[in-house]
Design an enzyme around this catalytic site. Structure first.
Site, short mmCIF file in Angstrom:
data_model
loop_
_atom_site.label_atom_id
_atom_site.label_comp_id
_atom_site.label_asym_id
_atom_site.label_seq_id
_atom_site.Cartn_x
_atom_site.Cartn_y
_atom_site.Cartn_z
N GLU A 48 0.87 -1.29 0.19
CA GLU A 48 0.08 -0.18 0.06
C GLU A 48 0.87 1.38 0.07
O GLU A 48 1.73 1.45 0.86
CB GLU A 48 -0.91 0.02 1.11
CG GLU A 48 -1.81 1.35 1.28
CD GLU A 48 -3.12 1.23 2.23
OE1 GLU A 48 -3.89 1.88 2.16
OE2 GLU A 48 -2.74 0.27 3.16
N ARG B 181 -12.23 9.87 5.65
CA ARG B 181 -12.83 8.75 5.93
C ARG B 181 -13.96 8.38 6.40
O ARG B 181 -14.31 7.39 7.14
CB ARG B 181 -11.53 8.11 6.86
CG ARG B 181 -10.18 8.09 6.58
CD ARG B 181 -9.26 7.38 7.78
NE ARG B 181 -8.01 7.33 7.41
CZ ARG B 181 -7.20 6.65 6.52
NH1 ARG B 181 -7.86 5.69 5.79
NH2 ARG B 181 -5.80 6.64 6.71
N PHE C 91 -7.62 7.86 -0.44
CA PHE C 91 -7.41 8.67 0.92
C PHE C 91 -5.88 9.23 0.89
O PHE C 91 -5.49 10.48 1.10
CB PHE C 91 -7.66 8.05 2.44
CG PHE C 91 -7.14 8.63 3.58
CD1 PHE C 91 -7.76 9.91 4.03
CD2 PHE C 91 -5.90 8.40 4.05
CE1 PHE C 91 -7.27 10.54 5.09
CE2 PHE C 91 -5.35 9.13 5.37
CZ PHE C 91 -6.22 10.17 5.91
N ASP D 289 -4.93 3.77 -2.66
CA ASP D 289 -5.98 4.16 -1.69
C ASP D 289 -6.30 5.81 -2.20
O ASP D 289 -5.38 6.53 -2.15
CB ASP D 289 -5.49 3.99 -0.32
CG ASP D 289 -6.48 4.36 0.73
OD1 ASP D 289 -6.97 5.44 0.73
OD2 ASP D 289 -6.73 3.60 1.68
N HIS E 127 -8.29 0.74 -2.68
CA HIS E 127 -9.14 1.00 -1.59
C HIS E 127 -9.74 2.53 -1.93
O HIS E 127 -9.23 3.33 -2.29
CB HIS E 127 -8.41 1.57 -0.29
CG HIS E 127 -8.09 0.30 0.56
ND1 HIS E 127 -7.20 0.39 1.71
CD2 HIS E 127 -8.39 -0.91 0.78
CE1 HIS E 127 -7.10 -0.67 2.23
NE2 HIS E 127 -7.90 -1.64 1.71
N GLU F 72 -13.00 1.37 2.38
CA GLU F 72 -12.44 1.43 3.84
C GLU F 72 -12.74 2.71 4.32
O GLU F 72 -12.87 3.85 3.88
CB GLU F 72 -10.71 1.46 3.72
CG GLU F 72 -9.97 1.52 4.93
CD GLU F 72 -8.49 1.55 4.96
OE1 GLU F 72 -7.92 0.75 5.53
OE2 GLU F 72 -7.95 2.71 4.00
N GLU G 138 2.26 8.10 7.70
CA GLU G 138 2.33 6.62 8.07
C GLU G 138 3.45 5.80 7.60
O GLU G 138 3.52 4.41 7.87
CB GLU G 138 0.79 6.16 7.71
CG GLU G 138 -0.12 6.74 8.17
CD GLU G 138 -1.58 6.14 7.81
OE1 GLU G 138 -1.77 4.79 7.61
OE2 GLU G 138 -2.57 6.85 7.62
#
Length: 274
Positions: A126, A191, A161, A159, A185, A221, A132
């Site tokens: 990912e 979110r 986001f 993803d 995702h 997600e 992160e």
């Protein structure tokens, strides 16, 4: 149980985060998912003492052992894929990544990919935001990293986001990934419920149609501190409740994705016929 609720809402796949084999009856979990015709994917990140992007050989060895166990656990529950952040610590770094750390991670992922191949588990990485991980924040970095593993069976996990934060153009990033994007995702920028934030979903769906994503997996997600595991909430920075009932959230997400996907296919057909 989350698997039963997912099946009730018509989802054919569930993603489990930070699977800990010692806390679950893996055989029972596998049988439950099989009975409900729900495939299992596991996503994870690494703790600091098992960060394979470290320059400390002992820490890298810890990470490899942890990832090996994770792949085998995915196999044991009948899972099809291991994703998330297996290439670095999941959390905010205080320093830039080093070339040595990058290669330690790439070599570790290459070794784990071989184990995953033996276990019948697909490995996807990912691409996440700067808070992160410090290693793979853009699709271009992800593609370079996969090249450095020397493997043709390691893929990207994108993803909305994270792309919303890091990519100059999320649709262009999807097109750049092409066939290497094997897991996706859908997230809102905050979110929450899809379509209620700032993500430009029509352009996202159009890009997925352009790369022929039809036969690959799409996952919804969303996080809320009212529901999500406390440890995962902390590392992802979920400090408020964006929702408190996951049933309407799940129902809305499935309808939203199916409708927007159909619209994107229809627009592509119209454009090709014009």
């Amino acid at each position: 149980m989350a698997i039963e609720k997912s099946a009730e809402h018509g989802f054919r796949m569930i993603e489990l985060a930070y699977l800990r084999p010692e806390l679950f009856d893996l055989d029972r979990l596998a049988k439950k998912a099989q009975a409900l015709d729900v495939e299992i994917v596991v996503t994870m990140g690494l703790p600091a003492d098992a960060d394979v992007s470290s320059e400390d050989k002992a820490v890298v060895a810890n990470g490899r052992a942890l990832l090996s166990d994770a792949v085998k656990a995915v196999r044991d529950i009948g899972g099809i894929r291991l994703g998330g952040i297996p290439y670095s610590m999941h959390g905010k770094y205080e320093t830039m990544p080093t070339r040595t750390g990058w290669m330690n991670s790439a070599e570790s992922i290459a070794a784990i990919a071989e184990i995953a191949k033996e276990c019948g588990v697909e490995l996807v990485l990912e691409v996440v935001n700067r808070f992160e991980s410090n290693l793979l924040n853009t699709t271009a970095q992800g593609l370079k990293f996969i090249e450095d593993t020397g493997r043709d069976d390691v893929f990207l996990h994108l993803d909305t986001f994270h792309m919303n934060i890091e990519e100059a153009s999320p649709p262009d990033a999807i097109r750049l990934a092409g066939d290497k994007c094997r897991y996706f995702h859908f997230n809102e920028n905050y979110r929450g419920f899809l379509g209620t934030g700032t993500i430009d979903f029509p352009s996202i769906f159009a890009a997925l149609v352009d790369i022929g994503y039809d036969d690959r997996d799409i996952v919804f997600e969303s996080f809320s501190s009212a529901i999500v595991d406390e440890g995962l909430s902390r590392v992802c920075g979920i400090w408020r409740d964006t929702w408190d009932d996951n049933n309407p959230l799940a129902a809305h997400a499935r309808q939203f994705i199916e409708q927007r996907w159909s619209e994107a296919l229809r627009r592509r057909h119209v454009n090709m016929s014009a």
